[in-house]
Design a protein around this motif. Structure first.
Motif, PDB file in Angstrom:
ATOM      1  N   ASN A  56      -4.392  -3.383  -1.953  1.00  0.00           N
ATOM      2  CA  ASN A  56      -3.093  -2.935  -1.439  1.00  0.00           C
ATOM      3  C   ASN A  56      -2.698  -1.516  -1.857  1.00  0.00           C
ATOM      4  N   GLY A  57      -3.528  -0.848  -2.634  1.00  0.00           N
ATOM      5  CA  GLY A  57      -3.232   0.533  -3.013  1.00  0.00           C
ATOM      6  C   GLY A  57      -2.047   0.680  -3.941  1.00  0.00           C
ATOM      7  N   LEU A  58      -1.766  -0.375  -4.718  1.00  0.00           N
ATOM      8  CA  LEU A  58      -0.603  -0.374  -5.605  1.00  0.00           C
ATOM      9  C   LEU A  58      -1.073  -0.511  -7.053  1.00  0.00           C
ATOM     10  N   PRO A  59      -1.260   0.603  -7.765  1.00  0.00           N
ATOM     11  CA  PRO A  59      -1.784   0.526  -9.137  1.00  0.00           C
ATOM     12  C   PRO A  59      -0.758  -0.015 -10.127  1.00  0.00           C
ATOM     13  N   ARG A  60      -1.245  -0.639 -11.176  1.00  0.00           N
ATOM     14  CA  ARG A  60      -0.392  -1.100 -12.273  1.00  0.00           C
ATOM     15  C   ARG A  60      -0.312  -0.001 -13.336  1.00  0.00           C
ATOM     16  N   LEU A  61       0.778   0.009 -14.064  1.00  0.00           N
ATOM     17  CA  LEU A  61       0.955   1.032 -15.098  1.00  0.00           C
ATOM     18  C   LEU A  61      -0.109   0.896 -16.184  1.00  0.00           C
ATOM     19  N   SER A  62      -0.622  -0.311 -16.391  1.00  0.00           N
ATOM     20  CA  SER A  62      -1.627  -0.539 -17.425  1.00  0.00           C
ATOM     21  C   SER A  62      -2.958   0.150 -17.118  1.00  0.00           C
ATOM     22  N   ASN A  82       3.095   4.354  -0.788  1.00  0.00           N
ATOM     23  CA  ASN A  82       1.848   4.852  -1.376  1.00  0.00           C
ATOM     24  C   ASN A  82       0.836   5.261  -0.324  1.00  0.00           C
ATOM     25  N   GLY A  83       1.080   4.883   0.937  1.00  0.00           N
ATOM     26  CA  GLY A  83       0.233   5.355   2.022  1.00  0.00           C
ATOM     27  C   GLY A  83      -0.897   4.436   2.429  1.00  0.00           C
ATOM     28  N   ALA A  84      -0.981   3.233   1.804  1.00  0.00           N
ATOM     29  CA  ALA A  84      -2.059   2.313   2.175  1.00  0.00           C
ATOM     30  C   ALA A  84      -1.883   1.796   3.599  1.00  0.00           C
ATOM     31  N   PHE A  85      -0.622   1.618   4.018  1.00  0.00           N
ATOM     32  CA  PHE A  85      -0.289   1.216   5.382  1.00  0.00           C
ATOM     33  C   PHE A  85       0.905   2.040   5.839  1.00  0.00           C
TER      34      PHE A  85
END
Length: 364
Positions: A170-176, A150-153
């Motif tokens: 962490n730049g990791l979205p949830r589907l919700s 995702n490009g955060a790191f």
């Protein structure tokens, strides 16, 4: 005059030879540029370092990437029959579909795609991937893979441990977090996967991690959840020792466990069923990996998702994924058959959907 004429012819012949050689070099270069494999990458890959690729999204066509005809290892050598990998994963999905159609197991295999489920699914829009989190099966490493993608790191080494599970950073979205139409689009088009493990061994891992070792930053398991289970399920109320595995099993096997689950909130994700976490009969997953064969499954998933040229799964310590039958039998040795049967009744859907055998000590 004759000598001069001979020298003239020799120079013309030499020039012609040079011209032919030059044209051959130009033609060779043209052929190389024309037919060079656009997906060829250096054989030496650094773990989890992203490589710049133009329009990566265009290669992610779910219909093409689920079952690659040629499977190659990524980043390291690993065991297993790589030629059989696509067939093995197709067999797993076929078993899943058959069990989902079994009306006798419907209550154990089906669940609504609720916010609870959508909260478990992490999104990588850049590479069109959905990953459903099933705790205690090595999910931290997969989350690190997606964080890098995702490009955060830029590499796994740069990710602080306290960031991995901090979903604000962490730049990791949830589907919700998406609208209904965006959720439906991603569920229909993206590559989707999750990892499973022998259900009873997973419960032992959750018990040890949350109630025995209990990290300092998770005090609620020992100071809030454990006392709640002890008050309700410990037979000998005079005992003052901490939560025992027997107490834990009795709680999980109780058909009325949900009233406690509500009080514990999302902390229960470490021991609820795979069905409740990922809705495998409602969501059409592309691949289901097994913790016991992760050395082969991890690179296969990267290949099937079309990202094996971008990232390598972190090295797996030897023996860490092997099913430990002796450990499982030792933990259940002092527990009544009644309590074990009630526990199995709750997790039977997980055993059947993913091809895990009913424990031998339950059959004796």
């Amino acid at each position: 005059w004759l000598v001069s004429d001979n020298m003239h012819h020799q120079w013309l012949l030499l020039a012609a030879c040079f011209w032919v050689i030059f044209m051959f070099m130009v033609a060779s270069k043209f052929i190389t540029l024309t037919f060079k494999d656009p997906d060829g990458y250096s054989a030496k890959q650094e773990p989890l370092i992203l490589t710049a690729v133009t329009k990566v999204e265009e290669v992610h066509v779910p219909e093409r990437k689920h079952w690659p005809e040629v499977f190659q290892p990524t980043g390291r050598a690993f065991s297993g029959n790589l030629i059989r990998q696509p067939l093995l994963h197709m067999e797993r999905l076929e078993l899943l579909r058959n069990v989902c159609r079994d009306t006798a197991l419907r209550n154990l295999s089906h669940t609504a795609i609720s916010k609870f489920v959508l909260d478990r699914i992490f999104v990588c829009d850049k590479h069109k991937i959905l990953f459903c989190q099933t705790p205690k099966v090595g999910n931290t490493q997969w989350k690190k893979v997606l964080i890098v993608l995702n490009g955060a790191f830029s590499s796994i080494e740069e990710i602080p441990e306290n960031i991995v599970h901090d979903h604000e950073k962490n730049g990791l979205p949830r589907l919700s977090s998406f609208s209904d139409s965006e959720i439906k689009k991603r569920l229909n088009l993206y590559f989707k996967f999750f990892i499973v493990r022998d259900p009873f061994e997973r419960l032992i891992s959750a018990f040890k991690d949350k109630f025995v070792h209990n990290p300092r930053f998770e005090p609620w398991y020992r100071h809030e959840i454990a006392p709640g289970i002890i008050r309700k399920y410990r037979k000998n109320r005079t005992e003052t020792k901490g939560l025992q595995f027997e107490d834990f099993v009795r709680y999980l096997g109780d058909p009325n466990h949900r009233w406690l689950d509500v009080q514990f909130g999302d902390h229960i994700i470490h021991w609820v069923t795979y069905v409740e976490l990922c809705a495998p009969c409602e969501i059409t997953y592309s691949v289901i990996g097994h913790h016991e064969t992760l050395e082969d499954d991890a690179p296969y998933i990267l290949k099937a998702a079309g990202i094996d040229h971008l990232v390598s799964y972190p090295t797996i310590p030897p023996g860490i994924t092997v099913y430990n039958r002796t450990k499982v039998e030792r933990y259940f040795s002092g527990i009544s058959k009644r309590d074990i049967r009630r526990l199995y009744a709750r997790f039977e859907g997980d055993f059947k959907l993913f091809g895990y055998r009913e424990p031998d000590f339950l059959l004796n």
